[in-house]
Design an enzyme around this catalytic site. Structure first.
Site, PDB file in Angstrom:
ATOM      1  N   ASN A  13      31.619  32.934  24.803  1.00 62.66           N
ATOM      2  CA  ASN A  13      32.718  33.259  24.431  1.00 62.66           C
ATOM      3  C   ASN A  13      33.288  31.835  23.728  1.00 62.66           C
ATOM      4  O   ASN A  13      33.632  30.992  24.475  1.00 62.66           O
ATOM      5  CB  ASN A  13      33.726  33.690  25.242  1.00 62.66           C
ATOM      6  N   LYS A  15      35.843  31.272  22.051  1.00 60.36           N
ATOM      7  CA  LYS A  15      37.354  31.238  21.826  1.00 60.36           C
ATOM      8  C   LYS A  15      37.849  30.811  20.628  1.00 60.36           C
ATOM      9  O   LYS A  15      37.355  31.361  19.542  1.00 60.36           O
ATOM     10  CB  LYS A  15      37.960  30.266  23.066  1.00 60.36           C
ATOM     11  N   HIS A  99      40.162  39.740  27.849  1.00 56.59           N
ATOM     12  CA  HIS A  99      40.023  38.569  28.288  1.00 56.59           C
ATOM     13  C   HIS A  99      41.431  38.039  28.903  1.00 56.59           C
ATOM     14  O   HIS A  99      42.339  38.429  28.463  1.00 56.59           O
ATOM     15  CB  HIS A  99      39.712  37.454  27.304  1.00 56.59           C
ATOM     16  N   GLU A 101      42.940  35.277  28.864  1.00 57.91           N
ATOM     17  CA  GLU A 101      43.788  34.633  27.740  1.00 57.91           C
ATOM     18  C   GLU A 101      44.560  35.605  26.894  1.00 57.91           C
ATOM     19  O   GLU A 101      45.558  35.384  26.486  1.00 57.91           O
ATOM     20  CB  GLU A 101      42.779  33.553  27.072  1.00 57.91           C
ATOM     21  N   GLU A 170      35.721  37.258  35.584  1.00 55.00           N
ATOM     22  CA  GLU A 170      36.321  35.807  35.437  1.00 55.00           C
ATOM     23  C   GLU A 170      37.514  35.381  36.384  1.00 55.00           C
ATOM     24  O   GLU A 170      38.571  35.964  35.731  1.00 55.00           O
ATOM     25  CB  GLU A 170      36.454  35.732  34.030  1.00 55.00           C
ATOM     26  N   GLY A 176      37.725  27.286  32.488  1.00 51.54           N
ATOM     27  CA  GLY A 176      37.963  26.101  31.757  1.00 51.54           C
ATOM     28  C   GLY A 176      38.480  24.976  32.596  1.00 51.54           C
ATOM     29  O   GLY A 176      39.028  23.860  32.453  1.00 51.54           O
ATOM     30  N   SER A 216      33.874  28.468  34.150  1.00 51.42           N
ATOM     31  CA  SER A 216      33.114  27.163  34.370  1.00 51.42           C
ATOM     32  C   SER A 216      31.493  27.478  34.712  1.00 51.42           C
ATOM     33  O   SER A 216      30.869  26.575  35.266  1.00 51.42           O
ATOM     34  CB  SER A 216      33.708  26.375  35.383  1.00 51.42           C
TER      35      SER A 216
END
Ligand code: 13P
Length: 272
Positions: A13, A15, A99, A101, A170, A176, A216
């Protein structure tokens, strides 16, 4: 991983990283070191403007391209949005949906569900994401929360379309941050997700669905995570931006040689 019953999927991904020119550069470096053996499905979900360059670059490989989001409506006055048919026509086979985010930007379980249904209708493979916050984990509601996200996200998904769905777990606190879930923590939740799918559909569906871990995941911890029975691959952010790191993760998906009875071909998820 359990390669007898389901596919292993290593998905990047990107991003909001890389331009179309950088995509071209990345892909030529990546292709030069991509292992020949077909151990797993390899996918890059890239920014919309990078899709044409990515699709062109991987045309002569087994690598697939996906979008990072989509609008559930077929067309219309949705400035800045991209539909499932646009992704498909541009050469995508996959799309990330829900996701964390995007959820942080206001996407609800209902939105996620509408997108999953629209992606499946169009013939894309949705990678539906779920995950708990640190507060939720610490207050002991992870299982309940994930189970609700899965149930809501899969609402009205017919049995015959479930073979196309991929779920990615996730944990938000691991994204991250360099703080990976331990293999045991990730396995526990992925096993729980499989149980939810079993209850919603059947043992057969639960056995066949690929469940990915993301947060991660990198070239150092991938093998240990992928060794867990219910972790069928990874959704990788940072480490998917570096060809050498991503290739090492693909290599980590190559476990001990398959047992003879495990050599039966697995049905393609990405192909219509
Ligand atoms: P990182 O691998 O950078 O933690 O990102 C994970 C992720 O969000 C993939 O979708």
């Amino acid at each position: 991983m359990n390669r007898k019953y389901r596919k292993t999927v290593i998905a990047g991904n990107w991003k909001m990283n890389k331009t179309p020119s950088e995509t071209k550069e990345f892909m030529s470096a990546f292709k030069a070191i991509l292992p020949k053996g077909r151990w797993c499905d390899v996918v890059f979900c890239v920014p919309a403007v990078c899709i044409p360059a990515a699709v062109r670059a991987v045309r002569d490989t087994r690598v697939c391209i996906g979008g990072e989001n989509m609008n559930p409506n077929p067309s219309g006055a949705y400035t800045g949005e991209i539909s499932a048919s646009m992704l498909l026509d541009a050469g995508c086979k996959y799309v990330i949906i829900g996701h964390s985010e995007r959820r942080a930007m206001g996407e609800t379980d209902e939105d996620v569900n509408a997108k999953v249904l629209a992606a499946l209708e169009a013939g894309l493979t949705p990678i539906m994401c779920c995950g708990e916050s640190l507060e939720q984990r610490e207050s002991g509601v992870t299982e309940e929360w994930i189970s609700m996200q899965i149930k809501n996200g899969l609402k009205n998904v017919p049995e015959d379309k479930m073979r196309k769905v991929i779920i990615a777990y996730e944990p938000i606190w691991a994204i991250g941050t360099g703080r990976t879930a331990t293999p045991e923590q990730a396995q526990e939740v992925c096993q729980g997700i499989r149980t939810v799918v079993r209850k919603l559909y059947s043992s057969k569906h639960a056995r066949a669905i690929s469940i990915l871990y993301g947060g991660s995941m990198n070239e150092k911890n991938a093998a240990e995570l992928l060794a867990q029975a219910d972790i069928d691959g990874g959704l990788i952010g940072g480490a998917s931006l570096v060809p050498e790191k991503f290739v090492q993760i693909i290599e980590a998906a190559n476990p001990a040689p398959l047992q003879p009875e495990e050599e039966e071909p697995v049905e393609e998820t990405a192909e219509a």
